[in-house]
Write a protein that holds these residues in place. Sequence first.
Motif, PDB file in Angstrom:
ATOM      1  N   ASP A  93      69.959 -75.798 -26.073  1.00 30.68           N
ATOM      2  CA  ASP A  93      69.338 -77.100 -25.850  1.00 30.68           C
ATOM      3  C   ASP A  93      68.489 -77.133 -24.589  1.00 30.68           C
ATOM      4  O   ASP A  93      68.227 -78.205 -24.033  1.00 30.68           O
ATOM      5  CB  ASP A  93      70.414 -78.181 -25.752  1.00 30.68           C
ATOM      6  CG  ASP A  93      71.085 -78.445 -27.086  1.00 30.68           C
ATOM      7  OD1 ASP A  93      70.474 -78.108 -28.121  1.00 30.68           O
ATOM      8  OD2 ASP A  93      72.205 -78.974 -27.102  1.00 30.68           O
TER       9      ASP A  93
ATOM     10  N   PHE B 275      68.008 -80.951 -23.513  1.00 28.66           N
ATOM     11  CA  PHE B 275      68.100 -81.861 -24.649  1.00 28.66           C
ATOM     12  C   PHE B 275      69.550 -82.064 -25.067  1.00 28.66           C
ATOM     13  O   PHE B 275      70.381 -81.165 -24.949  1.00 28.66           O
ATOM     14  CB  PHE B 275      67.311 -81.294 -25.840  1.00 28.66           C
ATOM     15  CG  PHE B 275      65.842 -81.173 -25.560  1.00 28.66           C
ATOM     16  CD1 PHE B 275      64.982 -82.209 -25.885  1.00 28.66           C
ATOM     17  CD2 PHE B 275      65.326 -80.037 -24.954  1.00 28.66           C
ATOM     18  CE1 PHE B 275      63.624 -82.111 -25.617  1.00 28.66           C
ATOM     19  CE2 PHE B 275      63.969 -79.918 -24.684  1.00 28.66           C
ATOM     20  CZ  PHE B 275      63.117 -80.968 -25.023  1.00 28.66           C
TER      21      PHE B 275
ATOM     22  N   LYS C 287      67.256 -85.233 -28.099  1.00 25.64           N
ATOM     23  CA  LYS C 287      66.478 -86.066 -27.176  1.00 25.64           C
ATOM     24  C   LYS C 287      66.558 -85.494 -25.765  1.00 25.64           C
ATOM     25  O   LYS C 287      67.591 -84.989 -25.336  1.00 25.64           O
ATOM     26  CB  LYS C 287      66.992 -87.503 -27.163  1.00 25.64           C
ATOM     27  CG  LYS C 287      66.798 -88.194 -28.493  1.00 25.64           C
ATOM     28  CD  LYS C 287      67.242 -89.628 -28.415  1.00 25.64           C
ATOM     29  CE  LYS C 287      67.014 -90.291 -29.768  1.00 25.64           C
ATOM     30  NZ  LYS C 287      67.295 -91.704 -29.731  1.00 25.64           N
ATOM     31  N   LEU C 288      65.455 -85.604 -25.054  1.00 22.76           N
ATOM     32  CA  LEU C 288      65.400 -85.146 -23.670  1.00 22.76           C
ATOM     33  C   LEU C 288      66.300 -86.022 -22.804  1.00 22.76           C
ATOM     34  O   LEU C 288      66.202 -87.242 -22.828  1.00 22.76           O
ATOM     35  CB  LEU C 288      63.959 -85.224 -23.160  1.00 22.76           C
ATOM     36  CG  LEU C 288      63.710 -84.760 -21.737  1.00 22.76           C
ATOM     37  CD1 LEU C 288      63.966 -83.267 -21.600  1.00 22.76           C
ATOM     38  CD2 LEU C 288      62.292 -85.087 -21.320  1.00 22.76           C
TER      39      LEU C 288
END
Length: 70
Positions: free
Chosen positions: A27, A56, A60-61
Amino acid sequence: MEEFFRLIYANKDFSKFDVKELIGEGDKVIALGHWDAKSKKTGNPYSGDWAMAFYFRDGKLYEHREYYDS
């Protein structure tokens, strides 16, 4: 990601913004590059190499870190 880069371009005039390498693991994405820019607020020019780390969670960041060589 789109909003992040929109804000950067809203504050700086870039004559060069090059991503030289992208490294992804799990991620996390690391971007390495170089830029030449001028501040829209002060008009001062600057350039340098940079690294950006994007983290992430659930697609989503959630965290972003920037590192510059001035």
